[in-house]
Design a protein around this motif. Structure first.
Motif, PDB file in Angstrom:
ATOM      1  N   LEU A 245       0.825  -1.204   0.000  1.00 20.08           N
ATOM      2  CA  LEU A 245       0.000   0.000   0.000  1.00 20.08           C
ATOM      3  C   LEU A 245       0.861   1.256   0.000  1.00 20.08           C
ATOM      4  N   ASN A 246       2.048   1.165   0.583  1.00 18.58           N
ATOM      5  CA  ASN A 246       2.971   2.288   0.623  1.00 18.58           C
ATOM      6  C   ASN A 246       4.004   2.244  -0.503  1.00 18.58           C
ATOM      7  N   GLY A 247       3.754   1.398  -1.504  1.00 18.66           N
ATOM      8  CA  GLY A 247       4.560   1.430  -2.711  1.00 18.66           C
ATOM      9  C   GLY A 247       5.784   0.553  -2.723  1.00 18.66           C
ATOM     10  N   ALA A 248       5.921  -0.381  -1.766  1.00 16.37           N
ATOM     11  CA  ALA A 248       7.037  -1.324  -1.813  1.00 16.37           C
ATOM     12  C   ALA A 248       6.686  -2.481  -2.733  1.00 16.37           C
ATOM     13  N   LEU A 249       7.690  -3.008  -3.416  1.00 12.00           N
ATOM     14  CA  LEU A 249       7.499  -4.208  -4.225  1.00 12.00           C
ATOM     15  C   LEU A 249       7.764  -5.432  -3.359  1.00 12.00           C
ATOM     16  N   THR A 250       7.056  -6.502  -3.635  1.00 14.14           N
ATOM     17  CA  THR A 250       7.146  -7.709  -2.818  1.00 14.14           C
ATOM     18  C   THR A 250       8.070  -8.734  -3.467  1.00 14.14           C
ATOM     19  N   ILE A 251       8.960  -9.315  -2.637  1.00 10.28           N
ATOM     20  CA  ILE A 251       9.626 -10.555  -3.010  1.00 10.28           C
ATOM     21  C   ILE A 251       9.069 -11.605  -2.070  1.00 10.28           C
ATOM     22  N   GLY A 252       8.531 -12.680  -2.634  1.00 12.39           N
ATOM     23  CA  GLY A 252       7.879 -13.635  -1.753  1.00 12.39           C
ATOM     24  C   GLY A 252       7.583 -14.963  -2.409  1.00 12.39           C
ATOM     25  N   THR A 253       7.194 -15.894  -1.561  1.00 12.78           N
ATOM     26  CA  THR A 253       6.747 -17.201  -2.017  1.00 12.78           C
ATOM     27  C   THR A 253       5.248 -17.148  -2.293  1.00 12.78           C
TER      28      THR A 253
END
Length: 844
Positions: free
Chosen positions: A688-696
C-alpha cells in the motif's frame, strides 16, 4: 477561560462551553488543549512537560469523541440492532492519538492550533507509548477490524484484557535479545474510561454438585469456587467519515477482597494482601511463560477471565430489552479470534443450561447459531490444547459440559459414518492419551468448529489448506460451514496516518474517496505513466527512506552511514523459523562473499533491514536474531562492503516503528515457507505504501500477485504442492553439497566466522538445516531466492520503471482493505447492518 488560554491566546475571543469541548476548529482545539493543561493536569506554562502536552491534546481529542460515543450507543439501542462482539486475546492498538485525529478529520486543524502555540503535532504524537496488547498480526488485525466496524457504522464491540504489561520491550545487547517489561500504563492512559459500575465475578476451581429442580430434571451447580472480579475499561473507537464511535472494552482483574483482615490483625501483612496480589496477576502480563505448569494455568485463567466477563456483559445488554432467549442469535453475534476464546462455547452452554435453565438442545442451537470462529494457523502443533487434568481443576463444570458436547457430537458422527472409529478419533474434541507421549487433552479448535455456525480462514490458500488438510474431516461433514475471509488493513492508519505526504499526493490526484473505498486507488493506474507524477512519488519515497536513515543513524550514534540511494530491503515481523529470516541472512552473506571475492564487482547498493521480536522461550528464534546481528557486525565493519551493503537490525519492533518503516521501504520480504503463513498483513501494508514484494506463493502473497500482476512482484520458491511432493525424500545435504555458494555460507556460520569468540555458537542453526531435516525448506529455496534477488537488483537499476511498479502496487491494493473484509463478515457470517448516527438530529 483558563489562565493559560489568556496567556497564549487573544483573550478577547470567547468560545462557548460547547465549542470548547466539541468544536472542530483550530481555535476550539487550542482552547481545549490549554484548558486541559490547567484544569486536568494542573500545570502552567512554566511547569508543563512534553508528557503534559501529549496528555492535554489527547484529552482534547477525546472530548470530541465523547458525545458521539454516547449517541452511538443510544442509536444502537433505539435501532434494536444486532451487535457483533469480537473476542480476542490480543488488540495491538499501537498509538491512538494520530489515528483518532485522522478519523475525526482534524489533522490540519490540530497542526494549526499547536503551531500557533509553538508546538508540533508530530513531536507530541511521538510521546505516546504504544499500547502493545498483542504479539503480532493477530492483534493488529483485531485493531484494524475495530476501525473498519466503526467506519462502516456497524454495531461492533471489541473485548479483551487490559494487560498492565504488554508485549516486552526488546533491547539488543551483544547481539542478543533482552526482554524488558513494557509498563505502558506507567503514566496512565488518557483514552480509557474506567467503568466501576461494570464489574463481574469470575469463578475458578471448586466442584460441581447435582440437584433436582422439582420437575424431574437434574441441574448442576458450581460451588466452593474462588472468585475474582473483572472491571471494565472502555476505549472509544471512532469511525472515519461517520459520527459512529464504537467501544473496545478491556477487563482488568481485581481481588474480591482487598486483603484478609484475619491475617492483618495477626500481624501477617504479607498474607493479608496475598490474595489481592495473586488475583490481579491475571491481567498483569500478555502471554505469561507457559513452559511451566504454573504459566499454563495462568494462561487458561486469562482466557476464561475475559470470556466470562464478556459473556456476562453480553447477557446484561441483551436482557435490557428482552425477557426470553428466542431472539438471542438474531441479536448477538460472537466472533472468536482464533482458539484463545473458544472456552466461550462451554461458558455459553453453562449460562444457558445452569443459570437460565434452558433445555440442552435449545441452548446448543442458540450457541451454534451465535458463535463463529476464525482460524489463524495451518500448523497442527499451533492448535491450542488443554490437558483434561488442568481444565478439570480450573474449570470443572466446563469440562463436564465439553464432555457432554463431545458425547452428543460423536454419537451423530457414528450414526452418519458407521464403523469408522478412526474418523471418530480424529474429530473428537477429547484427544486420548498416549503413555509417555501426550496426556489426555481437550482440542480447543475442534470445540470451536463443532460449537460454531461458521469457520473461516484468512486467505484463499489458507482456507483451502484447512479444508483440504488441517480440518478435512470437518469440512467433509460440514461443507457449508467453512469459508474464506482474506485479511485486510485499514488505510486510515497504514497510509493516511503513517504516510501523510503520499496520502496527500494521492488525494490531490484522485480525491479522498479512497479513505473509505480503497478500490478508488485504481484511478492511479494511468498516472503511473505520467512522468511528473512518478517524480513526485519518487520524492516522497525518498523522504520515507531518509526518515529510516535518521532512525538508524540516531540509534547507532552516527557510527554508521547509510547510502540513501541503496535499495531498502525490509523484513519486519515476528521472528519465527517458518517466516525464514534465516533465508534472508543467507542472502546477505552471499552478497558479502561476492563483494569480498570480487572487489570490483558492480553491485546495486543494498540496505537490508530486519526488525522483530522472538518469543522469550523460543531459543532458535532468539539465536537467529543473534546471527543477524553478528552478520551485521562483520559486514558493516568491513571496508570492502561498507558503501555497497549494510545489514541493520532495528530493535523493539512495534506498531509505531512499523509506521515509520513502511513509507520508506522499497522491497518487502514475504518469504515464509509456502503453506505455512496463514495470510500476513505486513505484505499489504508495504505494498500500500509502494514497496514491491519478493515472496513465495504463500498466504495472501498469492492474492497480491493476482491483483498487481506477475510483472510487478518477485515470486520464487517451491509451491505448496511441490513441497508436499519433495518432502518424503528431501535431503538438505544434497543442496549443501551441490551449491558452492551455499556451502561457503553455511561453513562460515558453522566455522565461527561470525562468532570468533564462540565458534560453536550457531551450531544449532546448522543442525536444524542439515541434521534436523530443514523443516522449513530453507536450503531447498535458497538458489531460487538468490536468483530472484538478482532480478530485484536488475529491476532497481531502472528507477523510472521501478517507480511505475511501485505506483501500480499501491493502486491495486483495493481488495486488501479491512473495510472489504468486515463487509464480507457482516454479510455472510454476522448478518448485521449499519446503524448510522446523525448528531444533528440525534436520530438513526
Amino acid at each position: 477561560m483558563s489562565q493559560l488560554a489568556k496567556q497564549f491566546t487573544d483573550s478577547s475571543t470567547e468560545l462557548s462551553a460547547y465549542e470548547s469541548y466539541h468544536g472542530l476548529t483550530a481555535q476550539a482545539i487550542q482552547r481545549s488543549f490549554l484548558d486541559h493543561l490547567e484544569f486536568t493536569l494542573a500545570k502552567d506554562r512554566f511547569s508543563m512537560t512534553e508528557l503534559d502536552q501529549y496528555l492535554a491534546l489527547a484529552h482534547a481529542i477525546r472530548d470530541r469523541m465523547i458525545e458521539r460515543w454516547l449517541r452511538t450507543q443510544d442509536a444502537y439501542y433505539r435501532a434494536d440492532a444486532k451487535r457483533v462482539y469480537y473476542l480476542s486475546m490480543e488488540f495491538l492498538m499501537g498509538r491512538t492519538l494520530g489515528n483518532a485525529i485522522i478519523n475525526l478529520n482534524l489533522r490540519d486543524e490540530c497542526q494549526k492550533a499547536l503551531a500557533e502555540l509553538g508546538y508540533a503535532l508530530e513531536a507530541i504524537q511521538e510521546i505516546e507509548p504504544d499500547a502493545g496488547l498483542g504479539n503480532g498480526g493477530l492483534g493488529r488485525l483485531a485493531a484494524c477490524f475495530l476501525d473498519s466496524m466503526a467506519t462502516l457504522a456497524l454495531p461492533g464491540y471489541g473485548y479483551g484484557i487490559r494487560y498492565e504489561y504488554g508485549i516486552f520491550n526488546q533491547q539488543i545487547k551483544n547481539g542478543e535479545q533482552i526482554e524488558q517489561p513494557d509498563n505502558w500504563l506507567r503514566y496512565g492512559n488518557p483514552w480509557e474510561i474506567v467503568r466501576p459500575e461494570v464489574i463481574y465475578p469470575v469463578h475458578y476451581y471448586g466442584e460441581v454438585v447435582e440437584y433436582p429442580n422439582g420437575k424431574g430434571k437434574i441441574f448442576h451447580k458450581w460451588v466452593k469456587t474462588e472468585k475474582i472480579l473483572a472491571l471494565a475499561y472502555d476505549t472509544p473507537i471512532p469511525g472515519y467519515g461517520v459520527q459512529n464511535v464504537n467501544t473496545l472494552r478491556l477487563w482488568s482483574s481485581k481481588a474480591s477482597r482487598e486483603f484478609d483482615f484475619h491475617h492483618f490483625n495477626e500481624g501477617d501483612y504479607i498474607s493479608a494482601v496475598r490474595m489481592k496480589t495473586e488475583s490481579e496477576t491475571i491481567s498483569k502480563v500478555l502471554y505469561p511463560n507457559d513452559s511451566r505448569h504454573s504459566g499454563k494455568e495462568l494462561r487458561l485463567k486469562q482466557e476464561y477471565f475475559f470470556v466470562s466477563a464478556t459473556l456476562q456483559d453480553i447477557f446484561r445488554r441483551y436482557k435490557k430489552t428482552r425477557n426470553t432467549f428466542d431472539e438471542f442469535s438474531d441479536k448477538v453475534s460472537i466472533q472468536l479470534n482464533d482458539t484463545h476464546p473458544a472456552i466461550a462455547i462451554a461458558e455459553l452452554m453453562r449460562i444457558f443450561v445452569d443459570i437460565e435453565e434452558l433445555p440442552w438442545d435449545k441452548a446448543w442451537e442458540l450457541t451454534r447459531a451465535t458463535v463463529a470462529y476464525t482460524n489463524h494457523t495451518v500448523l497442527p502443533e499451533a492448535l491450542e490444547k488443554w490437558t483434561v487434568e488442568l481444565l478439570g481443576k480450573v474449570l470443572p463444570r466446563h469440562l463436564e459440559i465439553i464432555y457432554e458436547i463431545n458425547h452428543k457430537f460423536l454419537r451423530e458422527v457414528r450414526m452418519k459414518y458407521p464403523n469408522n472409529e478412526s474418523l471418530v478419533e480424529r474429530v473428537s474434541i477429547i484427544e486420548e492419551p498416549v503413555p509417555g507421549i501426550r496426556p489426555k487433552s481437550v482440542r480447543m479448535a475442534n470445540l470451536a468448529i463443532v460449537g460454531s455456525h461458521r469457520v473461516n480462514g484468512v486467505a484463499a490458500l489458507h482456507t483451502e489448506i484447512i479444508k483440504r488438510e488441517l480440518f478435512r474431516d470437518f469440512a467433509t461433514m460440514f461443507p457449508g460451514k467453512f469459508e474464506n475471509k482474506t485479511n485486510g488493513i485499514t488505510q486510515r492508519r497504514w497510509l493516511a496516518s503513517c504516510n501523510p505526504d503520499l496520502a496527500s499526493l494521492i488525494t490531490k490526484a484522485i480525491g479522498d474517496k479512497w479513505m473509505t473505498d480503497l478500490y478508488q486507488l485504481e484511478k492511479l493506474l494511468p498516472l503511473a505513466e505520467d512522468a511528473g507524477f512518478r517524480q513526485e512519488w519518487q520524492k516522497i519515497k525518498q523522504a520515507g527512506k531518509n526518515l529510516i536513515i535518521n532512525i538508524i543513524e540516531k540509534g547507532w550514534k552516527g557510527k554508521i552511514k547509510i547510502d540513501q540511494s541503496s535499495i531498502f530491503d525490509c523484513q519486519v515481523k515476528r521472528i519465527h523459523e517458518y517466516k525464514r529470516q534465516l533465508l534472508n541472512v543467507l542472502h546477505a552473506i552471499t552478497l558479502y562473499n561476492r563483494i569480498r571475492h570480487q572487489p570490483q564487482l558492480d553491485v546495486v547498493p543494498r540496505t537490508i533491514i530486519f526488525s522483530g521480536k522472538a518469543a522469550p522461550g523460543y531459543r532458535q528464534a532468539k539465536l537467529i536474531i543473534q546471527l543477524i546481528n553478528a552478520v551485521a557486525d562483520v559486514i558493516n565493519n568491513d571496508v570492502s562492503t561498507r558503501d555497497r551493503l549494510r545489514v541493520i537490525f532495528l530493535p523493539n519492533y512495534r506498531v509505531s516503528l512499523a509506521e515509520k518503516i513502511m513509507p520508506g521501504a522499497e522491497l518487502s520480504e514475504q518469504i515464509s515457507t509456502a503453506g505455512m503463513e496463514a495470510s500476513g498483513t505486513g505484505n499489504m501494508k508495504f505494498a500500500l505504501n509502494g514497496a514491491l514484494t519478493i515472496g513465495t506463493l504463500d498466504g495472501a502473497n498469492i492474492e497480491i500477485a493476482e491483483e498487481v500482476g506477475s510483472e510487478n512482484i518477485f515470486i520464487f520458491g517451491l509451491t505448496v504442492e511441490e513441497i508436499a511432493a519433495l518432502k518424503p525424500h528431501y535431503s538438505s545435504w544434497d543442496y549443501f553439497h551441490n551449491d558452492p555458494e551455499l556451502n561457503e555460507v553455511l561453513n562460515m556460520i558453522g566455522g565461527g566466522y561470525f562468532s570468533p569468540l564462540n565458534k560453536e555458537l550457531f551450531h544449532p542453526i546448522l543442525f536444524s538445516l542439515l541434521e534436523g531435516g530443514d523443516q522449513y525448506m530453507v536450503l531447498a529455496d535458497y538458489r531460487s531466492y538468490i536468483e530472484c534477488q538478482e532480478q530485484v537488483s536488475q529491476a532497481y537499476l531502472d528507477q523510472d520503471q521501478w517507480t511505475r511498479k511501485s505506483i501500480l502496487n499501491a493502486a491495486k491494493m483495493g481488495k486488501f482493505s479491512s473495510d472489504r473484509t468486515i463487509q464480507e463478515y457482516a454479510k455472510s457470517i454476522w448478518n448485521v447492518s449499519p446503524v448510522t448516527v446523525n448528531m444533528a438530529t440525534c436520530e438513526v
